[in-house]
Scaffold this active site. Structure first.
Site, PDB file in Angstrom:
ATOM      1  N   HIS A 118       0.811  -1.227   0.000  1.00 25.23           N
ATOM      2  CA  HIS A 118       0.000   0.000   0.000  1.00 25.23           C
ATOM      3  C   HIS A 118       0.839   1.269   0.000  1.00 25.23           C
ATOM      4  O   HIS A 118       0.337   2.338   0.303  1.00 25.23           O
ATOM      5  CB  HIS A 118      -0.971  -0.022   1.185  1.00 25.23           C
ATOM      6  CG  HIS A 118      -1.993  -1.112   1.087  1.00 25.23           C
ATOM      7  ND1 HIS A 118      -2.627  -1.662   2.166  1.00 25.23           N
ATOM      8  CD2 HIS A 118      -2.486  -1.758   0.003  1.00 25.23           C
ATOM      9  CE1 HIS A 118      -3.461  -2.615   1.763  1.00 25.23           C
ATOM     10  NE2 HIS A 118      -3.393  -2.696   0.450  1.00 25.23           N
ATOM     11  N   THR A 187      -3.017  -9.341  10.693  1.00 30.37           N
ATOM     12  CA  THR A 187      -4.012  -8.959   9.677  1.00 30.37           C
ATOM     13  C   THR A 187      -5.232  -9.864   9.786  1.00 30.37           C
ATOM     14  O   THR A 187      -5.101 -11.072   9.999  1.00 30.37           O
ATOM     15  CB  THR A 187      -3.428  -9.015   8.244  1.00 30.37           C
ATOM     16  OG1 THR A 187      -4.501  -8.847   7.312  1.00 30.37           O
ATOM     17  CG2 THR A 187      -2.696 -10.303   7.960  1.00 30.37           C
ATOM     18  N   ASN A 210      -2.595 -13.712  15.062  1.00 30.12           N
ATOM     19  CA  ASN A 210      -3.515 -12.581  15.099  1.00 30.12           C
ATOM     20  C   ASN A 210      -4.246 -12.569  16.442  1.00 30.12           C
ATOM     21  O   ASN A 210      -4.322 -13.593  17.121  1.00 30.12           O
ATOM     22  CB  ASN A 210      -4.523 -12.666  13.938  1.00 30.12           C
ATOM     23  CG  ASN A 210      -5.121 -11.309  13.592  1.00 30.12           C
ATOM     24  OD1 ASN A 210      -4.407 -10.296  13.573  1.00 30.12           O
ATOM     25  ND2 ASN A 210      -6.408 -11.258  13.347  1.00 30.12           N
TER      26      ASN A 210
END
Ligand code: ZN
Length: 235
Positions: A118, A187, A210
């Site tokens: 990103h 994530t 996570n």
């Protein structure tokens, strides 16, 4: 490091790490999608709306107000997870870090081979002449940052409605396809293209770290729930 994870890490010299917002959480960078009770008193639009391509051009000043307040953490430091990944790369065990984060903390910890899906807040460019600018330019002023040529400066961050850098994406697919052990951390795998990328993995072990369950847990070799800095440990 978690002992079951350590076994896989010790046995492999072809680890790939794929991470998201949770990796930077322990450095004090919250997920920008998390909105609290005060959010709607301060902002008239959702984070996804403000961080979109059309909003950047139609409401550049408001974009930068949000961007400076919620996306920039110049004092944030790498945490134990960043440091361990840099250490594993230096040892020749970890090949690539693929990240959805834009904060540059992996590089700050010493990682060299980082694929930023990103983009990064540290890179910015003039939309008119292309001149590059660092983060200081964005931090040093208020309002819309302009180039010396008069063009609007835009962060090299992938906004909603914009496509990912195909070269970075291809490299990420290749790294995942060739990995022996893939560690997915921090994530929820709900954000494009995270879930799709995992399909390229054909190695020995998929490890998911996570705080909450993810769609990848079912197919994982090892699922570790908790804070990633604690699970990976310090280098
Ligand atoms: Zn310019």
């Amino acid at each position: 490091m978690d002992s079951a994870l350590k076994k896989w890490v010790n046995e492999s010299d072809n680890l790939v790490f794929f991470g998201g917002a949770g990796v930077s959480c322990e450095s004090g960078i919250p997920d920008f999608r998390s909105t609290d009770g005060l959010y709607h008193q301060t902002w008239n639009h959702s984070p996804e709306e403000i961080l979109s391509h059309h909003f950047f051009w139609e409401n550049t000043e408001e974009f930068y107000r949000f961007y400076r307040a919620k996306m920039l953490y110049p004092d944030a430091q790498p945490n134990a997870a960043h440091r361990m990944l840099a250490h594993l790369e230096a040892q020749g065990k970890l090949r690539v870090v693929i990240t959805q984060n834009i904060d540059g903390l992996h590089q700050a910890a010493g990682s060299r081979n980082v694929l930023e899906l990103h983009g990064s807040v540290h890179r910015n460019h003039c939309t008119k002449c292309g001149k590059p600018y660092g983060l200081e330019t964005i931090l040093s002023g208020d309002g819309v940052p302009y180039c010396t040529c008069g063009g609007v400066i835009k962060p090299d961050v992938v906004l909603y409605e914009e496509s990912l850098d195909q070269q970075v994406l291809t490299k990420a697919m290749r790294a995942i396809a060739q990995a022996d052990v893939l560690i997915v951390g921090g994530t929820s795998l709900n954000v494009y293209p995270a879930a799709g990328l995992l399909r390229y993995f054909g190695g020995r072990a998929l490890v998911v770290i996570n705080k909450t369950p993810t769609p990848a847990d079912k197919g994982a070799t090892l699922v570790l729930q908790g804070e990633i800095g604690k699970i990976l440990g310090d280098a």
